[in-house]
Design a protein around this motif. Structure first.
Motif, PDB file in Angstrom:
ATOM      1  N   ILE A  34       0.836  -1.195   0.000  1.00 30.00           N
ATOM      2  CA  ILE A  34       0.000   0.000   0.000  1.00 30.00           C
ATOM      3  C   ILE A  34       0.871   1.246   0.000  1.00 30.00           C
ATOM      4  O   ILE A  34       2.071   1.191   0.284  1.00 30.00           O
ATOM      5  N   GLY A  35       0.234   2.378  -0.320  1.00 34.74           N
ATOM      6  CA  GLY A  35       0.922   3.657  -0.320  1.00 34.74           C
ATOM      7  C   GLY A  35       0.305   4.601   0.695  1.00 34.74           C
ATOM      8  O   GLY A  35      -0.897   4.567   0.959  1.00 34.74           O
ATOM      9  N   MET A  36       1.146   5.466   1.262  1.00 30.04           N
ATOM     10  CA  MET A  36       0.714   6.474   2.222  1.00 30.04           C
ATOM     11  C   MET A  36       1.161   7.836   1.692  1.00 30.04           C
ATOM     12  O   MET A  36       2.328   8.039   1.371  1.00 30.04           O
ATOM     13  N   LYS A  37       0.200   8.767   1.580  1.00 31.52           N
ATOM     14  CA  LYS A  37       0.519  10.082   1.033  1.00 31.52           C
ATOM     15  C   LYS A  37      -0.190  11.169   1.835  1.00 31.52           C
ATOM     16  O   LYS A  37      -1.365  11.043   2.182  1.00 31.52           O
ATOM     17  N   ARG A  38       0.554  12.238   2.128  1.00 31.13           N
ATOM     18  CA  ARG A  38      -0.022  13.367   2.854  1.00 31.13           C
ATOM     19  C   ARG A  38      -0.397  14.482   1.887  1.00 31.13           C
ATOM     20  O   ARG A  38       0.237  14.653   0.840  1.00 31.13           O
ATOM     21  N   PHE A  39      -1.424  15.242   2.257  1.00 33.61           N
ATOM     22  CA  PHE A  39      -1.925  16.322   1.415  1.00 33.61           C
ATOM     23  C   PHE A  39      -1.963  17.613   2.219  1.00 33.61           C
ATOM     24  O   PHE A  39      -2.291  17.620   3.402  1.00 33.61           O
ATOM     25  N   GLN A  40      -1.635  18.709   1.537  1.00 38.47           N
ATOM     26  CA  GLN A  40      -1.519  19.989   2.227  1.00 38.47           C
ATOM     27  C   GLN A  40      -2.855  20.536   2.667  1.00 38.47           C
ATOM     28  O   GLN A  40      -2.936  21.286   3.649  1.00 38.47           O
ATOM     29  N   SER A  41      -3.917  20.178   1.960  1.00 39.42           N
ATOM     30  CA  SER A  41      -5.240  20.706   2.275  1.00 39.42           C
ATOM     31  C   SER A  41      -6.270  19.589   2.285  1.00 39.42           C
ATOM     32  O   SER A  41      -6.204  18.652   1.471  1.00 39.42           O
ATOM     33  N   GLN A  68      -7.098  -1.263   7.136  1.00 39.93           N
ATOM     34  CA  GLN A  68      -8.244  -1.262   6.231  1.00 39.93           C
ATOM     35  C   GLN A  68      -7.795  -1.223   4.773  1.00 39.93           C
ATOM     36  O   GLN A  68      -8.417  -1.843   3.904  1.00 39.93           O
ATOM     37  N   SER A  69      -6.719  -0.507   4.515  1.00 37.70           N
ATOM     38  CA  SER A  69      -6.243  -0.402   3.140  1.00 37.70           C
ATOM     39  C   SER A  69      -5.610  -1.705   2.667  1.00 37.70           C
ATOM     40  O   SER A  69      -5.921  -2.204   1.587  1.00 37.70           O
ATOM     41  N   ARG A  70      -4.756  -2.290   3.481  1.00 39.42           N
ATOM     42  CA  ARG A  70      -4.025  -3.461   2.982  1.00 39.42           C
ATOM     43  C   ARG A  70      -4.840  -4.744   3.016  1.00 39.42           C
ATOM     44  O   ARG A  70      -4.643  -5.630   2.186  1.00 39.42           O
ATOM     45  N   TYR A 133       1.221  19.579   6.238  1.00 36.29           N
ATOM     46  CA  TYR A 133       0.125  18.753   5.725  1.00 36.29           C
ATOM     47  C   TYR A 133      -1.051  18.718   6.696  1.00 36.29           C
ATOM     48  O   TYR A 133      -0.862  18.714   7.909  1.00 36.29           O
ATOM     49  N   GLU A 134      -2.272  18.653   6.113  1.00 35.60           N
ATOM     50  CA  GLU A 134      -3.499  18.590   6.902  1.00 35.60           C
ATOM     51  C   GLU A 134      -4.169  17.224   6.843  1.00 35.60           C
ATOM     52  O   GLU A 134      -5.012  16.918   7.683  1.00 35.60           O
ATOM     53  N   ALA A 135      -3.834  16.420   5.856  1.00 43.54           N
ATOM     54  CA  ALA A 135      -4.557  15.165   5.648  1.00 43.54           C
ATOM     55  C   ALA A 135      -3.597  14.075   5.191  1.00 43.54           C
ATOM     56  O   ALA A 135      -2.503  14.349   4.686  1.00 43.54           O
ATOM     57  N   LEU A 136      -4.048  12.833   5.367  1.00 51.72           N
ATOM     58  CA  LEU A 136      -3.276  11.671   4.954  1.00 51.72           C
ATOM     59  C   LEU A 136      -4.212  10.672   4.301  1.00 51.72           C
ATOM     60  O   LEU A 136      -5.342  10.476   4.767  1.00 51.72           O
ATOM     61  N   VAL A 137      -3.741  10.038   3.235  1.00 53.37           N
ATOM     62  CA  VAL A 137      -4.520   9.015   2.534  1.00 53.37           C
ATOM     63  C   VAL A 137      -3.672   7.761   2.409  1.00 53.37           C
ATOM     64  O   VAL A 137      -2.475   7.827   2.113  1.00 53.37           O
ATOM     65  N   VAL A 138      -4.295   6.614   2.655  1.00 48.77           N
ATOM     66  CA  VAL A 138      -3.649   5.323   2.472  1.00 48.77           C
ATOM     67  C   VAL A 138      -4.445   4.560   1.419  1.00 48.77           C
ATOM     68  O   VAL A 138      -5.674   4.524   1.462  1.00 48.77           O
ATOM     69  N   SER A 139      -3.735   3.959   0.466  1.00 51.23           N
ATOM     70  CA  SER A 139      -4.410   3.317  -0.657  1.00 51.23           C
ATOM     71  C   SER A 139      -3.545   2.188  -1.206  1.00 51.23           C
ATOM     72  O   SER A 139      -2.305   2.283  -1.177  1.00 51.23           O
ATOM     73  N   PRO A 140      -4.158   1.107  -1.708  1.00 48.74           N
ATOM     74  CA  PRO A 140      -3.365   0.061  -2.366  1.00 48.74           C
ATOM     75  C   PRO A 140      -2.561   0.647  -3.524  1.00 48.74           C
ATOM     76  O   PRO A 140      -3.070   1.484  -4.281  1.00 48.74           O
ATOM     77  N   LEU A 141      -1.323   0.219  -3.677  1.00 55.04           N
ATOM     78  CA  LEU A 141      -0.487   0.752  -4.751  1.00 55.04           C
ATOM     79  C   LEU A 141      -1.109   0.513  -6.121  1.00 55.04           C
ATOM     80  O   LEU A 141      -0.930   1.322  -7.036  1.00 55.04           O
ATOM     81  N   THR A 142      -1.831  -0.589  -6.257  1.00 53.05           N
ATOM     82  CA  THR A 142      -2.394  -0.928  -7.557  1.00 53.05           C
ATOM     83  C   THR A 142      -3.604  -0.081  -7.936  1.00 53.05           C
ATOM     84  O   THR A 142      -4.050  -0.125  -9.078  1.00 53.05           O
ATOM     85  N   SER A 143      -4.143   0.701  -6.995  1.00 54.66           N
ATOM     86  CA  SER A 143      -5.370   1.459  -7.287  1.00 54.66           C
ATOM     87  C   SER A 143      -5.106   2.666  -8.178  1.00 54.66           C
ATOM     88  O   SER A 143      -5.991   3.109  -8.915  1.00 54.66           O
ATOM     89  N   GLY A 144      -3.922   3.247  -8.091  1.00 55.69           N
ATOM     90  CA  GLY A 144      -3.585   4.413  -8.891  1.00 55.69           C
ATOM     91  C   GLY A 144      -4.356   5.668  -8.538  1.00 55.69           C
ATOM     92  O   GLY A 144      -4.474   6.579  -9.363  1.00 55.69           O
ATOM     93  N   ARG A 145      -4.851   5.769  -7.307  1.00 57.44           N
ATOM     94  CA  ARG A 145      -5.745   6.883  -6.961  1.00 57.44           C
ATOM     95  C   ARG A 145      -5.045   8.071  -6.314  1.00 57.44           C
ATOM     96  O   ARG A 145      -5.643   9.142  -6.201  1.00 57.44           O
ATOM     97  N   ILE A 146      -3.812   7.903  -5.869  1.00 60.15           N
ATOM     98  CA  ILE A 146      -3.169   9.006  -5.140  1.00 60.15           C
ATOM     99  C   ILE A 146      -1.867   9.464  -5.790  1.00 60.15           C
ATOM    100  O   ILE A 146      -1.067  10.164  -5.168  1.00 60.15           O
ATOM    101  N   GLY A 147      -1.660   9.106  -7.060  1.00 65.09           N
ATOM    102  CA  GLY A 147      -0.391   9.454  -7.676  1.00 65.09           C
ATOM    103  C   GLY A 147       0.733   8.694  -7.000  1.00 65.09           C
ATOM    104  O   GLY A 147       0.564   7.568  -6.531  1.00 65.09           O
ATOM    105  N   ASN A 148       1.915   9.302  -6.944  1.00 65.54           N
ATOM    106  CA  ASN A 148       3.011   8.661  -6.229  1.00 65.54           C
ATOM    107  C   ASN A 148       2.845   8.889  -4.729  1.00 65.54           C
ATOM    108  O   ASN A 148       2.786  10.034  -4.283  1.00 65.54           O
ATOM    109  N   PRO A 149       2.780   7.819  -3.951  1.00 65.11           N
ATOM    110  CA  PRO A 149       2.696   8.007  -2.503  1.00 65.11           C
ATOM    111  C   PRO A 149       4.010   8.552  -1.954  1.00 65.11           C
ATOM    112  O   PRO A 149       5.054   8.463  -2.603  1.00 65.11           O
ATOM    113  N   ASP A 150       3.953   9.096  -0.753  1.00 64.93           N
ATOM    114  CA  ASP A 150       5.187   9.506  -0.085  1.00 64.93           C
ATOM    115  C   ASP A 150       6.019   8.278   0.271  1.00 64.93           C
ATOM    116  O   ASP A 150       7.240   8.279   0.094  1.00 64.93           O
ATOM    117  N   ILE A 151       5.360   7.265   0.799  1.00 67.18           N
ATOM    118  CA  ILE A 151       6.031   6.008   1.116  1.00 67.18           C
ATOM    119  C   ILE A 151       5.129   4.827   0.775  1.00 67.18           C
ATOM    120  O   ILE A 151       3.911   4.946   0.749  1.00 67.18           O
TER     121      ILE A 151
END
Length: 265
Positions: A34-41, A68-70, A133-151
């Motif tokens: 899975i990928g974890m990515k933070r968002f500024q807003s 929940q994501s993995r 950053y104000e928010a964080l999103v976790v998503s399966p790497l295969t979903s392609g929904r968050i661009g490149n994750p931070d980690i």
């Protein structure tokens, strides 16, 4: 779709489905990376397709968001308001390492035998920088929904984990260090990886196992996505040399020369 670039300004167009397919082929992983990515807003979350948000009246641990994501395949977004407290938020940079956080009051007499010990633990934790950053999103790497994750987060057995380490070390060798901060060991994995940009290995803690669904035989590595192509290349090279997972038992009372000959020549 959010901007593809991540916190490392990496806008490379990685083929995540192909990378994950190769990781599954070489490592036989139980759950998808899975990928974890933070968002500024918080407003940035509105651009993410099929994003789930926790109910407003439910407080969760970051471990649960990751779980929940993995395990369930969710793309799930949170803010500090969704988390149970400062311990979860500080590790990912959504809460400051303020005086109360560093005081050790929370864990005193629970995980550590004195306030001094508890304070030392809090100060030893690696946490992502706070304030951007104000928010964080976790998503399966295969979903392609968050661009490149931070980690990226890969859960693996010890046998799989040493194979991952060997794959990462095939080129541009560096030792891969593991530390154990104790409880809140997410600071050893995603906290340190978000702080340093380096691959970080941990033994998941009690809370990750109790609340996040981490299995008894699992370890965790967190790393920026830029390491994935090299990891896959290294795993492929090792496989060519007969060094594969699962690692077969050669036998306790048989000379290792026959097996070694296949790899070393």
């Amino acid at each position: 779709m959010p901007e593809i670039s991540n916190c490392w300004n990496d806008a490379t167009d990685y083929d995540y489905p192909a990378l994950v397919q190769q990781l599954q082929y070489y490592l036989k992983l139980k759950a998808t990376p899975i990928g974890m990515k933070r968002f500024q807003s918080v407003a940035d979350l509105e651009e993410i397709e099929k994003l789930r948000r926790p109910p407003e009246d439910v407080k969760l641990a970051t471990d649960q968001i990751v779980g929940q994501s993995r395990w369930l395949g969710y793309t799930i977004g949170i803010t500090m308001d969704n988390l149970v407290g400062s311990q979860c938020g500080a590790v990912v940079g959504l809460y400051p390492r303020d005086e109360e956080f560093l005081s050790g009051n929370m864990f005193n007499g629970v995980w550590y035998g004195s306030l001094e010990d508890s304070k030392a633990h809090q100060n030893a934790m690696d946490c992502a920088p706070y304030g951007e950053y104000e928010a964080l999103v976790v998503s399966p790497l295969t979903s392609g929904r968050i661009g490149n994750p931070d980690i990226c987060l890969i859960y693996a057995t010890p046998g799989q984990m040493i194979t991952i380490a060997n794959g990462l070390q095939w080129k541009d060798y560096k030792p891969l260090n593991l530390s154990i901060v104790g409880e809140s060991s997410c600071a050893d994995s995603w906290g340190r990886a978000l702080k340093t940009g380096e691959p970080s290995v941990s033994i998941p803690c009690y809370a990750e196992r109790k609340f996040g669904g981490v299995q008894d035989d699992e370890m965790l590595i967190a790393l920026p996505p830029s390491y994935l192509p090299g990891l896959v290349e290294g795993l492929g090279a090792l496989s060519q040399n007969g060094l594969r997972y699962p690692i077969p038992n050669h036998g306790l009372d048989v000379s290792p020369l026959a097996s070694m000959g296949k790899s070393y020549g």
